[in-house]
Each structure stands twice: as C-alpha cells, then as structure tokens.
Motif scaffolding. Structure first.
Motif, short mmCIF file in Angstrom:
data_model
loop_
_atom_site.label_atom_id
_atom_site.label_comp_id
_atom_site.label_asym_id
_atom_site.label_seq_id
_atom_site.Cartn_x
_atom_site.Cartn_y
_atom_site.Cartn_z
N TYR A 158 15.81 63.71 36.52
CA TYR A 158 15.87 62.79 37.67
C TYR A 158 16.02 61.35 37.17
O TYR A 158 15.08 60.56 37.19
N PRO A 159 17.24 61.00 36.73
CA PRO A 159 17.44 59.70 36.09
C PRO A 159 17.22 58.51 37.03
O PRO A 159 17.00 57.39 36.57
N LEU A 160 17.26 58.74 38.33
CA LEU A 160 17.11 57.61 39.25
C LEU A 160 15.65 57.30 39.58
O LEU A 160 15.35 56.29 40.19
N LEU A 161 14.76 58.19 39.19
CA LEU A 161 13.34 57.96 39.48
C LEU A 161 12.74 56.97 38.47
O LEU A 161 13.12 56.96 37.31
N GLU A 162 11.80 56.19 38.97
CA GLU A 162 11.07 55.25 38.10
C GLU A 162 9.72 55.91 37.77
O GLU A 162 9.07 56.46 38.65
N PHE A 163 9.31 55.86 36.50
CA PHE A 163 8.06 56.54 36.10
C PHE A 163 7.01 55.57 35.58
O PHE A 163 7.33 54.63 34.86
N GLY A 164 5.78 55.82 35.94
CA GLY A 164 4.65 55.05 35.40
C GLY A 164 3.56 56.02 34.98
O GLY A 164 3.51 57.15 35.47
N TYR A 165 2.68 55.59 34.07
CA TYR A 165 1.68 56.51 33.50
C TYR A 165 0.28 55.90 33.56
O TYR A 165 0.09 54.74 33.19
N ILE A 166 -0.68 56.71 33.99
CA ILE A 166 -2.07 56.26 34.03
C ILE A 166 -2.97 57.37 33.48
O ILE A 166 -2.82 58.54 33.86
N ASN A 167 -3.88 56.98 32.59
CA ASN A 167 -4.79 57.96 32.00
C ASN A 167 -5.96 58.20 32.96
O ASN A 167 -6.94 57.49 32.95
N GLY A 168 -5.83 59.22 33.80
CA GLY A 168 -6.82 59.48 34.85
C GLY A 168 -8.03 60.26 34.38
O GLY A 168 -9.05 60.28 35.04
N ILE A 218 -12.94 47.21 49.54
CA ILE A 218 -12.42 48.57 49.54
C ILE A 218 -13.41 49.48 48.82
O ILE A 218 -13.93 49.14 47.76
N VAL A 219 -13.73 50.60 49.48
CA VAL A 219 -14.63 51.60 48.92
C VAL A 219 -13.82 52.87 48.78
O VAL A 219 -13.08 53.24 49.69
N ALA A 220 -13.91 53.52 47.63
CA ALA A 220 -13.10 54.72 47.42
C ALA A 220 -13.93 55.81 46.76
O ALA A 220 -14.84 55.52 45.99
N ALA A 221 -13.61 57.05 47.08
CA ALA A 221 -14.19 58.18 46.35
C ALA A 221 -13.17 58.60 45.29
O ALA A 221 -11.97 58.55 45.53
N ALA A 222 -13.66 58.96 44.13
CA ALA A 222 -12.74 59.39 43.08
C ALA A 222 -13.48 60.34 42.16
O ALA A 222 -14.71 60.35 42.12
N SER A 223 -12.72 61.15 41.45
CA SER A 223 -13.35 61.96 40.42
C SER A 223 -12.49 61.89 39.16
O SER A 223 -11.27 61.73 39.23
N GLY A 224 -13.12 61.97 38.03
CA GLY A 224 -12.43 61.78 36.75
C GLY A 224 -12.69 60.37 36.28
O GLY A 224 -12.44 59.40 36.98
N GLU A 225 -13.23 60.30 35.07
CA GLU A 225 -13.63 59.03 34.46
C GLU A 225 -12.52 57.97 34.53
O GLU A 225 -12.76 56.84 34.92
N GLY A 226 -11.32 58.37 34.17
CA GLY A 226 -10.21 57.41 34.13
C GLY A 226 -9.83 56.94 35.52
O GLY A 226 -9.49 55.77 35.72
#
Lengths: 457, 297
Positions: A435-445, A242-250
């Motif tokens: 939104y109590p039914l939503l599941e949340f996750g966090y990533i330092n981008g 897989i090859v991806a383009a991305a910006s932002g160090e994280g």
C-alpha cells in the motif's frame, strides 16, 4: 463492638480497616518523598508490613492481648523499609502493653500507645524528630489524653487523630529537608491513614475490599507546606481535561505524554470500575472533562461514572478502542472556545477509524469463514479476518480483507510487548510495499494481549 | 510620472515578471547556508528554486536575516534622489524585523531630503498576501493618489488578506519560532496536517488540524469559500514551495467551486521558504477581515 472496650475480634476489625485505608492512600504516602523523583515507597512498605500482621492472626481470637501478639509477630516478619521496621516496633510495643488483657479499655489503650512509641524510638539508633516517631509520640504526649477520663473509644480516637494531624503538619517545621521539599513526613502520613481507618471501623464503617482496588486519591492540600512548589504542580485548573482508560504500559505512557491528565489503567482485561472513573474525574480540576473509554465494553461504565459524578461536566466520547482514542487525541486543540467545538474536532474523523489487531489464537475454530489454528496469528477488526502462522502474512491478509482500505490514508502501528521496533518496522515495510499511498507511523504500545494494534484511518 | 516608488522585500515572493508589470522594486533580505550568505533574490539567479528546496530536503539548515540597513539606505536614497517619495510594503512585523529597521532608516534618510517622504507599511502577512498589497498600491497610485493616501489605504485593508497554508513538515516553522500554537497542538501523531493562517497581528497561527493528506484540498476549498468576498473581482493567488503538482490540484479544486476572475501560481521565495519548508502550499484571498489572534509563539 460496643465502643467502651476492644476485644480481640474488635482489634482485628480495626487493624483490617487501618490496612485498607492505608492501602487506598498508599500512593499519596509514596508521593510525599523528599526527593523529586518517583521512587517513593513508604506507603507501599507500610501497607505490606501491616498486611503481614493481619495475615498472621486468627480472626476469631477473642483475647485482645493474644490478637495483638500474633499481629505483632506478623508485622515483625513482614517489615520492609525503614518506615516498616519502625511501624513493626511500634506494634510490638503496643502488643506488649496489652499482652495480659482479654479486653482493652481506653486507659489501657493510651498506656499501650505510650509503650508503642517508646519501642519505636528504641528501634532507631539515632531517632530523628520530625518523622513518624514524632507523630507516634506527640499524638499522646501533646494531646493530654493521658489525663482525660475516656469511657468510650470514639472520643479517644478523635483526639488521637487530631493530635496526629497536628504533629504531622508540624513535621516540616522540625525537619529542614521536608520544608525544602514542601511536604509533610510520609511515614507520619501513613500512620495517620492507619488510625483514620481504625476510627472508621470503630464507627462501623468497614472499607469494602472492592473499593480498594484503585489507588488514585489525590494528596490532601494540607500535606504540602504553604509555599510548596508541589502544591502548584499538583493540580492546575484547566478548561478541558481529558481522562482515558488504557491498558499496556506503553499505551498508558503515550496517552499521558499526549496530554491525558488522568489515565485509568484498565489492567490486562481493560475493565476498570465506575469508581475508578469517578476517582479519575476527582483527580482533575477542569471546567469540562472529556472521557475516552477506549473499549466497547467500558463505554457504559464510563457513562455511569459520568452520571454519578456530574453529567453536565463530564462528556464521554464513545471510543471503542485505544486506536480510536488515539485518533480522537490527535485532533485535540485546547484553544477551541467551547467544549462542543473540541468534541466536534475529536469525533469528526472517528467514523473513519478502523481498528485492527493481531493476536494469537487460543484454540482451533472456524469463525467468519476463517480457519483459525491454535497458536497461529489472528488478524481481527470487529470480526476475525485472517489467520496465519506467519505474523506478516496474517497482517497482510487482514489488510487485504478490509473493504475500504483504498480510502484509507494513515496507519499508526502500535506494537505490543515482546515486539521490537525492528519487527514493527519490517512489518510496516511489508505493508508499505503493498500500500504505497498509505502513510505509516509507529508507537511502542507495550500491550499485553495484542502483538499489534493498528489505527487505520 | 509616478509620484512615489513602490518597494517591497524578499518575502513578497513576487516573480520578476510581476515586479516588472506592476513597477515594483524590492529590498532583498539574506539567507545563509553554513558560512555563506546570499541575497534572497526573487529571480532565483543564485540557487534555483529546485536546488534551494532540495537543500532543505537534504537537511541543510538555511537561516535568514532581515533587510540590512545599507540596503534600505541605498534603495530609499535612490528614489528620493530622483525626486520620488517611497512606499515600502514590508513583511509582517511578527515574522521579520525588517519593518522596524525600515522605520529607523526612513527617518534618517528623510532628514537628508527635506520635503520628501518615505512611508513604511507593515503588511501583517507575507508571500502573496504582502505582494497583493504592493499591487494594490500600484493600482491606487494609478488613480492619482499620493504616498500618504495609498499608505493609509493599505493599512485600512491589510487584514482582509486571508492566508490558508498547509505545510508538509511543521519542524521548519517550529524551529524558527514562526508559528503560534501550543506544544499540545502538535503532539506526536501521524497524518496530521495543520492549517496555518496569518492572524490579526501577522503571526502564522496553526488554527486547526486536518487529518489525512486527501482531506487537505477539500478543507482548503471550504476555508476559501467561507472567507472570500467578491471572488469574481479578484485573482486567486497560490504560492508553493516546490510542490507545483499539489498547488495545481488546489487551484483547480478552488476554481471549480469559487468564481475567481483568474488565478496566479507562484513559487515561495527563499525567505518564506526557509521558514515553512518544502512542500508548503499557501493560498491568499481577499475576504473577511481577520479577527483571530493566536497565543504567544
């Protein structure tokens, strides 16, 4: 350039192309560090040193001697690192060798090269063999060029480069620490790239400045010793890459950690060239390459690169944002038997992904019925949806205006540069309350442009 | 009078009433919490299911051990003394060493009772998949078959027992090494629910990912539909680790679309529970033979 003599202008072309070729391969030179930690900077130091020479000359200077003198002065001033200092002394010796000459013939050049390596040796208190010094010396001494009768530069350069390569590949046999690390000497490799670039200029091929922007070339196999561990680590044949383009160090780091084999750094504007994609394709060894452009504006670039490289092998998944790329990655299963099955998994949930952003307005405007104030936080998907001076309010309003928010299940919060984990979590708390039914996750981008990006699925 | 006794173990997750109805006995494995070791009883008489799964939710580490040799010895001897042969339907050998131990113990016990027989069958599955094979043994015994005939039969049909499970937290399976999947499969992503089957060598194999909790039930229904054979002749078995609400929702969704004769809901016992974690839902149907095999775990 007539090929029999070099004028000042000719030297300028050679120096410039030497720089460009070195710059293009600087990361390869960097990677040849003896210690298995990513701190190598030989390639960078050498190219900075060499560039200092180029920047110090008058490119219309006709006299070869004067050109070399100015070039030498520039490299002395900009020299950095051991490799840069040695290189600048090498240039100094070379320039002294031709200082009286307006045009240089092949025999003049050979004499100047001998002076150059002597000077380089004298720059070091205790010269070590098996380093770039050896390469500088042996490319003349061991090739017999002094005794040959060159009337043209082209065969001379061919022989010098051949000698350099031979000498370079022998460095691990001389210096035990290189053999242990399984690599050739990095400074010697840098020198070889300079001379190869100069030879290209001699053949009339100047590397385009625009071709230099990406430095993703792969290390030549021969730069590793036959039993080098790095050889096997370097490039492993895989079924799917897989090859991806991305910006932002994280974000770049995140995609790498999650198995993207080549991440193209799109920079702040996230606008990499087709060549950058092609180079990334070249850097992997796979039956199938799956590309995540991760930006609506670079899907065409990625597709063009795929066409150029190998349309059968490269498959572009049209991810319009890094959030979509994240979603596609989350479904990856390399054990799937066919590339179609893998692409099916990766794209299956994509239509359901909404990408939301929070950023700062650069000017006042009224768009999509939203009153935007310069400096305030703007929430947007494909349209601007909200604006508020309070970042939490701007986010809540944006979520409230998503028409299908009640059908969503998972929100991954990518937080940008300048946003702490604490900030992100407290914003998440505000969203969870709503939104109590939503599941949340966090990533330092660590994105540059956006305070937040949300993958809302 | 029955010609042989049917024995299974704690991973069959058979409730006391089913054990009684089908005249099945079981050899308990053990679980440990800290320094304390408890037999994994299927009547939950030591810790209730709720207590047990709440311990896990609080982060208490529960470890499990295989059926101890003396337990096999006493169970086997008890029946052989009575003049009965024994058929032991074990937990998948890919999940527990109990099967391997049973073979050794059986050999030494049989030596003491000439003419009597102990057959050990590796179910290559656990929970209600294993239980179902023990129940089939009961039915086949009623047809007058002897221990060898029934054991051979079970070995011929065991791979038609299909498992479809989802776990709330993959950490439990990963921690005890009881799931086959590459690390790239799991990754650091949110909202991903793995679908876990029992593969052809009896490993738990994370075969694919489902995104979003709401998509889990429809996907499970599709899996059951695709795998099941003759649903009108069989009971749909669903076991859960203290997640009755979702188990009922899963059952209702499947029953609405697939014409099973009836259904049975039950609790995942302490041994399987310790390795899959609270919240797990596991479905067992009789269907196409399982041919998939996951990579090394």
């Amino acid at each position: 350039m007539d090929g029999t003599v070099l004028t000042g202008e000719d030297l300028y072309s050679l120096f410039t192309n030497g720089y460009r070729n070195l710059k293009q391969n600087a990361s390869i030179v960097d990677a040849l560090n003896v210690f298995p930690i990513p701190d190598g900077d030989t390639g960078k130091n050498m190219s900075m040193t060499w560039l200092g020479g180029i920047e110090n000359v008058d490119k219309e200077e006709k006299s070869a001697g004067k050109m070399a003198k100015a070039f030498s002065k520039g490299t002395l001033l900009s020299a950095r690192g051991n490799s840069g200092v040695i290189l600048s002394q090498f240039v100094r010796g070379f320039s002294q060798g031709i200082k009286e000459l307006d045009v240089v013939t092949p025999p003049d050049f050979i004499l100047a090269m001998e002076k150059a390596s002597q000077k380089a040796y004298s720059a070091v208190a205790v010269p070590t063999e098996g380093t770039m010094l050896t390469v500088m010396r042996e490319c003349i001494e061991n090739t017999g060029v002094q005794d040959a009768d060159y009337t043209e530069f082209s065969p001379l350069f061919t022989d010098i480069i051949k000698g350099m390569k031979k000498s370079l590949l022998n460095t691990p046999n001389i210096l035990p620490c290189l053999a242990e690390a399984g690599v050739v000497d990095s400074g010697g490799a840098g020198l070889l790239y300079i001379f190869e670039g100069m030879n290209m200029a001699l053949q009339g091929h100047m590397i385009e400045e625009s071709e230099m922007e990406e430095d993703t070339a792969e290390t030549p196999e021969e730069f590793f010793t036959p039993d080098s561990k790095r050889r096997s680590m370097r490039k492993r044949h895989v079924r799917y890459a897989i090859v991806a383009a991305a910006s932002g160090e994280g974000m770049i780091e995140y995609f790498k950690n999650e198995g993207v084999l080549a991440v193209i750094d799109g920079g702040q504007t996230n606008n990499p060239s087709a060549k950058a994609f092609v180079d990334a394709f070249k850097s992997v060894d796979a039956d199938h390459i799956i590309v995540l452009p991760n930006d609506g504006n670079i899907i065409l670039t990625a597709k063009q690169a795929a066409k150029i490289f190998d349309p059968e092998k490269v498959h572009v998944i049209e991810t319009k944002s890094m959030a979509e790329g994240y979603s596609a990655m989350s479904m990856v299963d390399y054990s799937l038997p066919t590339v179609d099955a893998l692409i099916h998994e990766m794209t299956h949930y994509l239509p359901n992904v909404t990408t939301g952003y929070i950023t700062t307005a650069t000017r006042d405007a009224n768009i999509n019925g939203v009153d935007v104030k310069e400096g305030a936080y703007v929430g947007l998907t494909d349209d601007i949806l909200s604006c508020d001076t309070d970042i939490t309010e701007a986010t809540l309003k944006m979520f409230a205006s998503l028409p299908d928010i009640d059908d969503k299940q998972v929100v991954t919060v990518f937080y940008g540069k300048g946003i702490s984990e604490e900030d992100a979590l407290s914003l998440g708390d505000a969203l969870m309350e709503k939104y109590p039914l939503l599941e949340f996750g966090y990533i330092n981008g660590k994105m540059d442009v956006y305070s937040y990006m949300f993958a809302i699925e | 009078m029955a010609s042989f006794a049917i024995l299974t173990d704690s991973t069959s997750d058979l409730s006391p009433d089913l054990l009684e109805r089908y005249n099945i006995d079981y050899a308990p494995m053990n679980y440990t919490m800290g320094d304390a070791e408890y037999p994994a009883l299927l009547d939950w008489s030591i810790h209730s299911a709720k207590e047990f799964y709440d311990f896990m939710r609080q982060g208490i580490i529960i470890k499990t051990t295989q059926v101890p040799v003396p337990v096999f010895e006493s169970k086997f001897e008890q029946y052989l003394k009575e003049g009965l042969d024994v058929l032991y339907v074990s937990c998948s050998s890919a999940l527990s060493g109990s099967y391997a131990t049973s073979l050794n113990v059986a050999k030494s016990v049989m030596a003491k009772y000439p003419g009597r027989k102990i057959r050990c069958v590796d179910s290559l599955i656990s929970s209600f998949g294993e239980a179902n094979l023990a129940i089939v043994a009961y039915e086949e015994r009623n047809k007058g078959k002897d221990v060898d005939e029934v054991a051979d039969y079970l070995e011929s049909i065991r791979l038609t027992r299909n498992q479809f499970a989802t776990v709330e937290n993959l950490e439990y399976l990963k921690r005890c090494g009881r799931v086959s999947a590459t690390s790239a499969f799991f990754g650091n992503f949110f909202g991903i629910h793995p679908l876990i089957i029992s593969d052809k060598i009896g490993q738990n194999y994370a075969i694919r990912k489902i995104k979003g909790a709401k998509n889990v039930i429809p996907e499970l229904v599709e899996e059951v539909k695709a795998a099941v054979v003759n649903p009108e002749e069989q009971t749909l078995y669903i076991s859960h680790a203290d997640n009755a609400e979702q188990a009922i929702a899963v059952r209702d969704a499947i029953m609405a679309e697939v014409p099973f004769k009836d259904s049975h809901l039950g609790i995942i016992g302490p041994i399987v529970g310790a390795s899959v974690g609270p919240g797990t839902i596991s479905i067992y149907v009789i269907g196409k033979e399982v041919t998939v095999q996951g990579g090394a775990s």
